[in-house]
Design a protein around this motif. Sequence first.
Motif: not given
Length: 326
Positions: A115-119, A169-184, A283-289
């Motif tokens: 168990v961990a604290p609710r963010p 996560f990527a956006a919060g870390m300052g990384a550049c994210a792209f995706v693939t999908s079945s729909s626009e 949880l540290r990531l959520l606290d700091t970014r």
Amino acid sequence: MRAVVLREFGAPEVLRPEEVPEPERTPGWVTVRLKASALNWHDVLVRRGHYSSPLPHVPGADGAGIRADTGEEVVIVPSLWWGEDESSPAPGWEILGDHRPGTCAELVRVPVECVAPRPPGYSWEQAAALPLVGLTTYRALFTRAGLREGESLLVLGAGGGIATTAVAFAAGMGACAFVTSSSEDKIDRARELGASGGVCYTDPDWAARVKALSPGGLGFDVVLDSVGTWQDALRALRPGGRLVVLGASAAEQAPIDVRGFYFGQYSLLGTTMGGPRDFTGLLRLLDTRSIAPPVIDRVFPLDDAAAAHRYLEQGSGFGKVVLRHD
């Protein structure tokens, strides 16, 4: 207590609400009165019998609620007995809801370290949706792939819980994210989470198209593959890039060009859901970014778990499917 019970493996209709005994007290374990639980594709596989769960069985890995002994608001960490080796789980590792009663119930009992604290600021639905996808994605991107600020990431599939979490996560870390999908439409919704763009994988040449969108058109530093399309995923990587594999929803066999692989200097990294130390890092990531909470696609009452499973299996949603326990 009220719970969703699996008495046979099969289609969603095998999930039925019932009254069952409350969990027995066990030293070193705590009881949580659940406010919400969340579904994962893993739960579909449990329902179908892929993990040989004992019958009758209460499934469910994700949940959030009130710790009965202290009144604390907590989330469930569904990784049981990971062990001391950070690189891989111990032989006795298991996921909550596979062989022990899970979170599709009013009460669940788990080891105290699970168990961990609710963010802060998370609704009960968002908190319930975080653990499995958050822990899995954190381990994949950071513990295993070592994704860094300024790097580029390609996420295969835009609508599932792992994909939406990876983009956030990527956006919060300052990384550049792209995706693939079945729909626009799903690509547009991924942009709202912070993705820079994407392509439809229905195009036979999608790997070349999405590679052209990468920085300098050289390919991505990291590709996150939960579907098993290694050949195309490798085509989208830059030389020296890292392919992180955490699923096989589309293919369980993946032939690759061995010579091209080693000349490309690629890294192939397998990963699963992580352990408590990974969750501490999450949880540290959520606290700091500044990271958006999990995307909630649809909420069903606990007694409608069968309908929630049917909806999840359709694959048309965007984000997490959650059961409310009130």
